[in-house]
Design an enzyme around this catalytic site. Structure first.
Site, PDB file in Angstrom:
ATOM      1  CE  LYS A   1     -10.879 -15.107  -3.368  1.00 40.38           C
ATOM      2  NZ  LYS A   1     -11.784 -14.303  -4.212  1.00 40.38           N
TER       3      LYS A   1
ATOM      4  CB  SER B   1     -15.365 -15.615  -3.072  1.00 42.87           C
ATOM      5  OG  SER B   1     -14.486 -14.936  -3.944  1.00 42.87           O
TER       6      SER B   1
ATOM      7  CB  SER C   1     -14.985 -11.989  -4.774  1.00 45.25           C
ATOM      8  OG  SER C   1     -16.068 -12.860  -4.890  1.00 45.25           O
TER       9      SER C   1
HETATM   10  N1  GLN Z   1     -20.619 -13.281  -5.163  1.00 47.01           N
HETATM   11  C1  GLN Z   1     -20.362 -13.458  -6.559  1.00 47.01           C
HETATM   12  C2  GLN Z   1     -20.558 -14.901  -6.937  1.00 47.01           C
HETATM   13  O1  GLN Z   1     -20.940 -15.647  -6.106  1.00 47.01           O
HETATM   14  C3  GLN Z   1     -19.023 -12.947  -6.920  1.00 47.01           C
HETATM   15  C4  GLN Z   1     -17.927 -13.927  -6.770  1.00 47.01           C
HETATM   16  C5  GLN Z   1     -16.592 -13.378  -7.135  1.00 47.01           C
HETATM   17  O2  GLN Z   1     -16.429 -12.186  -7.409  1.00 47.01           O
HETATM   18  N2  GLN Z   1     -15.631 -14.264  -7.223  1.00 47.01           N
HETATM   19  O3  GLN Z   1     -20.367 -15.286  -8.045  1.00 47.01           O
END
Ligand code: GLN
Length: 453
Positions: A52, A127, A151
């Site tokens: 990532k 994400s 994410s």
């Molecule tokens: N979807 C969540 C957010 O928008 C989680 C993001 C993440 O785990 N980095 O914050």
């Protein structure tokens, strides 16, 4: 895998950067060591990975899918990157993500969305949608994600892959570009539970360079995955979280989850319902704590130290800073910086941030009580299957709702995993089963996950 990336990634856009030369050089190093008769440094030596684009790498850019870091190359490797290199794992490239890891669909990337390999009109989750899509489309057998609120797990669920958020502090955050420091955690992703376990043991471990790193032995997750693969869960107590089982979830998701619970029972587990009454406030608490930390962490992107700089030569330092941040950050990042700045401002601090921290403690207490009765908790990973690209971009609250089931684990600093749980009977799209365990009990996830898969 590089050939496969060349063939299919035009369609999926899982990668932001492909590092073919470096990956081949790393693979050749492993070949040379094998030819010389050296014992392999890791069972994964020579098995390539997709990383990532939020972990720093000295030999390729780190952008966090943001314009503000376009082309930026870090002066040092993240600890996780170093561990991959030391294990002889070639890094194929950096994967797409929501900008600075804020989002649930990878549509917040400044470089365009990633497509779900199961249906390219749909999102791959976020994400870490790039890492999940790379796995699901066989562009990489292993991947790395980060999980601040889901994410790793939600992209795994919507692409029928496996992903673990390890216990907070057990995988180093050194060189992981911060989103919300008290929640961020790097973790392993794979197509099988055993692959994921092997990767988990490579990346975990105490790191004196990360002040929140836990000084504890790496959990025996590989052994647990092997044990679980025998398919016997006798003696294991499983709790179904009442508050994470709702009529408002997609019916096909609930049906798949109920079938999963039946499977666990057939494998010998004793399943009971448990109540975690404060979980219903997890979303509200998270979406104050996360933006507050974001507003502080992202202050470092000031046009002076990294990446983009908008400057016409006549502007003051403050004007350069404002113009650069206006041009460099996307809509969702700006939204969260503003919410966080507001929540932390004097006069509002107690009402918002202070209150959210109290809820965070209550959620941890709910978990503690539940784990007095059971060894692991289960729920659907996401209330929905992957939606159409574009469907929720104008409705941030609808987007936030997809994190409902994953957030409590991050707020408590515990660990959790998503494993494929078949497809939804209403649309034929992938569904994930979430398995949760207390801090430093990550091996329980792998035992249950391997038995279930
Ligand atoms: N979807 C969540 C957010 O928008 C989680 C993001 C993440 O785990 N980095 O914050």
């Amino acid at each position: 895998h590089l050939d496969r990336i060349g063939e299919v990634d035009g369609e999926y856009h899982a990668f932001l950067h492909v590092a073919g030369e470096q990956a081949l050089a790393a693979a050749a190093d492993v070949d040379r060591a094998v030819a010389a008769g050296d014992a392999p440094v890791s069972p994964l030596a020579g098995v390539p990975i997709a990383l990532k684009d939020v972990f720093t790498t000295t030999d390729m850019p780190t952008t966090c899918a943001s314009k503000i870091l376009e082309g930026w190359v870090a002066p040092y490797d993240a600890t996780l990157t170093t561990k991959l290199r030391q294990a002889g794992i070639p890094i194929l490239g950096k994967t797409n993500m929501d900008e600075f890891a804020m989002g649930s669909s990878t549509e917040n990337s400044a470089y365009g969305p990633t497509r779900n390999p199961w249906d390219t009109s749909r999102i791959p989750g976020g994400s870490g949608g790039g890492s999940a899509a790379a796995l699901a489309s066989y562009q990489a057998p292993l991947a790395i994600g980060t999980d601040t609120g889901g994410s790793i797990r939600q992209p795994a669920a919507v692409t029928a892959t496996v992903g673990t958020k390890p216990t907070y502090g057990t995988v180093s955050r050194y060189g992981l570009v911060a989103c919300a420091s008290s929640l961020d955690q790097g973790g392993p992703c794979g197509r099988t539970v055993l692959d994921t376990a092997l990767l988990h043991e490579v990346i975990a471990g105490h790191d004196p360079r990360d002040s929140t790193s836990v000084d504890a032995a790496v959990r025996p997750v590989v052994e647990a995955a092997r044990q679980g693969a025998a398919g016997d869960l006798k003696g294991l107590r499983v709790g179904v979280v009442k508050e994470l089982h709702s009529d408002s979830y997609q019916p096909g998701v609930i049906a798949s989850f109920d079938a999963a619970v039946e499977t666990l029972t057939k494998l010998g587990a004793e399943v009971v319902e448990v109540s975690c009454p404060h979980f219903e406030y997890a979303l509200a608490s998270y979406y104050l704590i996360l933006p507050s930390e974001v507003s502080s962490n992202l202050a470092r992107f000031d046009a002076m130290r990294y990446g983009l700089r908008v400057d016409d030569g006549t502007m003051s330092a403050e004007q350069v800073m404002a113009a650069t941040r206006a041009a460099g950050f996307g809509k969702e990042v700006k939204r969260r910086i503003m919410i966080g700045t507001y929540a932390l401002s004097s006069g509002y601090y107690d009402a918002y941030y202070g209150q959210a921290l109290k809820v965070r403690s209550l959620i941890a207490q709910d978990f503690d009580k539940a784990y007095e009765q059971v060894d692991v908790l289960v729920s659907p990973t996401s209330p929905f299957t992957p939606w159409k690209i574009g469907e929720k971009v104008d409705d941030p609250l609808a987007m936030y709702l997809s994190d409902l089931c994953t957030l409590p684990t991050n707020l408590a600093g515990h660990c959790a995993m998503s494993v494929p749980s078949g497809v939804s009977d209403d649309d034929g799209l992938p569904v994930g089963l979430q398995i949760m365990a207390p801090a430093l009990a990550d091996e329980r996830l792998y035992r249950v996950g391997a038995a279930f898969e």
